[in-house]
Design a protein around this motif. Sequence first.
Motif, PDB file in Angstrom:
ATOM      1  N   UNK A 160    -117.200 -61.611 -16.476  1.00  0.00           N
ATOM      2  CA  UNK A 160    -117.374 -61.440 -18.141  1.00  0.00           C
ATOM      3  C   UNK A 160    -117.955 -60.220 -18.161  1.00  0.00           C
ATOM      4  N   UNK A 161    -119.340 -60.187 -17.750  1.00  0.00           N
ATOM      5  CA  UNK A 161    -120.213 -59.069 -18.278  1.00  0.00           C
ATOM      6  C   UNK A 161    -120.237 -57.759 -17.430  1.00  0.00           C
ATOM      7  N   UNK A 162    -119.198 -57.656 -16.433  1.00  0.00           N
ATOM      8  CA  UNK A 162    -119.113 -56.623 -15.366  1.00  0.00           C
ATOM      9  C   UNK A 162    -120.405 -56.265 -14.752  1.00  0.00           C
ATOM     10  N   UNK A 163    -120.919 -57.477 -14.328  1.00  0.00           N
ATOM     11  CA  UNK A 163    -122.180 -57.460 -13.466  1.00  0.00           C
ATOM     12  C   UNK A 163    -121.822 -57.621 -12.155  1.00  0.00           C
ATOM     13  N   UNK A 164    -122.738 -57.200 -11.040  1.00  0.00           N
ATOM     14  CA  UNK A 164    -122.550 -57.574  -9.630  1.00  0.00           C
ATOM     15  C   UNK A 164    -122.650 -59.035  -9.445  1.00  0.00           C
ATOM     16  N   UNK A 165    -121.542 -59.835  -8.675  1.00  0.00           N
ATOM     17  CA  UNK A 165    -121.535 -61.144  -8.291  1.00  0.00           C
ATOM     18  C   UNK A 165    -122.188 -61.489  -6.973  1.00  0.00           C
ATOM     19  N   UNK A 166    -122.473 -62.604  -6.867  1.00  0.00           N
ATOM     20  CA  UNK A 166    -123.210 -63.410  -5.721  1.00  0.00           C
ATOM     21  C   UNK A 166    -122.182 -62.981  -4.561  1.00  0.00           C
ATOM     22  N   UNK A 167    -122.101 -62.084  -3.359  1.00  0.00           N
ATOM     23  CA  UNK A 167    -121.364 -62.083  -2.472  1.00  0.00           C
ATOM     24  C   UNK A 167    -121.689 -62.912  -1.054  1.00  0.00           C
ATOM     25  N   UNK A 168    -123.011 -63.706  -1.236  1.00  0.00           N
ATOM     26  CA  UNK A 168    -123.270 -64.301   0.057  1.00  0.00           C
ATOM     27  C   UNK A 168    -124.008 -65.700  -0.415  1.00  0.00           C
ATOM     28  N   UNK A 169    -123.579 -66.606   0.375  1.00  0.00           N
ATOM     29  CA  UNK A 169    -124.295 -67.957  -0.083  1.00  0.00           C
ATOM     30  C   UNK A 169    -124.870 -68.440   1.152  1.00  0.00           C
ATOM     31  N   UNK A 170    -126.082 -69.043   0.801  1.00  0.00           N
ATOM     32  CA  UNK A 170    -127.071 -69.441   2.071  1.00  0.00           C
ATOM     33  C   UNK A 170    -127.395 -71.048   1.861  1.00  0.00           C
ATOM     34  N   UNK A 171    -126.279 -71.960   2.324  1.00  0.00           N
ATOM     35  CA  UNK A 171    -126.808 -73.433   2.237  1.00  0.00           C
ATOM     36  C   UNK A 171    -127.078 -74.065   3.518  1.00  0.00           C
ATOM     37  N   UNK A 172    -127.633 -75.074   3.123  1.00  0.00           N
ATOM     38  CA  UNK A 172    -127.950 -76.180   4.375  1.00  0.00           C
ATOM     39  C   UNK A 172    -126.675 -76.599   5.064  1.00  0.00           C
ATOM     40  N   UNK A 173    -126.589 -76.253   6.494  1.00  0.00           N
ATOM     41  CA  UNK A 173    -125.311 -76.955   7.267  1.00  0.00           C
ATOM     42  C   UNK A 173    -125.653 -76.833   8.558  1.00  0.00           C
ATOM     43  N   UNK A 174    -125.342 -78.170   9.073  1.00  0.00           N
ATOM     44  CA  UNK A 174    -125.322 -78.371  10.535  1.00  0.00           C
ATOM     45  C   UNK A 174    -124.638 -79.514  10.815  1.00  0.00           C
ATOM     46  N   UNK A 175    -124.709 -79.743  12.121  1.00  0.00           N
ATOM     47  CA  UNK A 175    -123.563 -81.034  12.852  1.00  0.00           C
ATOM     48  C   UNK A 175    -124.055 -82.271  12.227  1.00  0.00           C
TER      49      UNK A 175
END
Length: 314
Positions: A172-187
Motif C-alpha cells: 500500500x505504501x510502497x515500502x520494502x516487505x518482509x522477504x524472510x520469516x523465522x518461525x519455530x519449527x521441528x519434528x
Amino acid sequence: MELRKLGRTGLSISPVVFGGNVFGWTADEKTSFDLIDRFFDAGFNTIDTADVYSKWVDGHSGGESETVIGKWLKRGTVSRDKAIIVTKVGHPSMDDRKLKASWIIEAVDNSLQRLQTDYIDLYLSHFPDDDTPHEETLGAYAKLKEQGKIRAIGCSNYSAEQLKASLEAAAKDGLPRYDVLQPEYNLYTRDKFEGALADLCIAEDIGVISYYALAAGFLTGKYRKPEDATGSARGYRIPDYLNDKGAKVLAALDQVAAETGESLATIAIAWVAARPGISAPIASATSLRQLDAIIAAGKLTLSDAQMKLLNDAA
C-alpha cells in the motif's frame, strides 16, 4: 553441498544456519571462533544472532553474541562478503520501544558496532509489536536500506495474519516487505509453521529460516527421562517433550539412525531442511562434535520412506 536461494532477498545461504545464541554464553570466545571456523571451512556461510543474545544470563546485557561474531569477522579469516550475517531487533526485553522507528535506527547502529561491520545482510523484526504500525517499522527499514546499513529484512515469530498484514502495508505504501520469516519449527513442534503460514510463505516466495530444529536438544535423543535434563542450560524445556508423541518421534529417529548411520541430531535437522517452504533450519552447537552433526545434516538426503516414517511419527 549447494547454497540455497533465500526468497527474494538475493542472498544465497547454506542449507543449515549456525545459531549464534550460544556465542558468549555456553560457548566462550575461543570455542566460538573454533566453531565458526569449522563451519565456514565446511562450505557453510550463514550465522544467525540477535541483539538480545544473551541478556538472560546474569551479568549480561544483550549483544554478547554479536560482539563475539564481530571479533571473529575482524580476524579476517573469511572475507566479509563471504559471510551472511543475520541479526534481529525488537525483542521486548531490550527496549520498550520494540519496533518503533526511533529504536530501530538506534539499535542497528549498536549492532553494527558490535559486529564490527558496515552492513547487516538480513535484519529481522524479532517479535511482533502490536503497538507500532507496520508502516512505521517498514519505513525505518527503508531508510536503513537506502543508507546501505542492511541488505534485506524479515520477521520472526509472526503469525500468518500478522505477516499478511505487513505485506499489505508494504504494498500500500510502497515500502520494502518482509522477504524472510523465522518461525519455530521441528519434528515435534509443527503447528507453528505448517498450514496457513507455510502456504503464505510459499505463495509469496518468502524465505524461511526456522529455529529450534532440535527442540531445545530433545531431538538429539539424549533426553529420554526427566533426570536426563539435570544441569542442562535448556533443561527446563525438556519436560514439554517427554510424552507419548515425543517417544514416537524418538523411536522413528532411532530407526532412521540405524538405517543411515547418522546421529539423531543430523537426521532431525535434515528433516527440517527437506520440508516444503523451508530455506534452511537454524541449529547451534557448543562443541566440534555437535557441529559435525550439523554439518552432516547439510549433506544428508533422507529417502521418501524415511521422510514418511518421521512425518507419521510426529
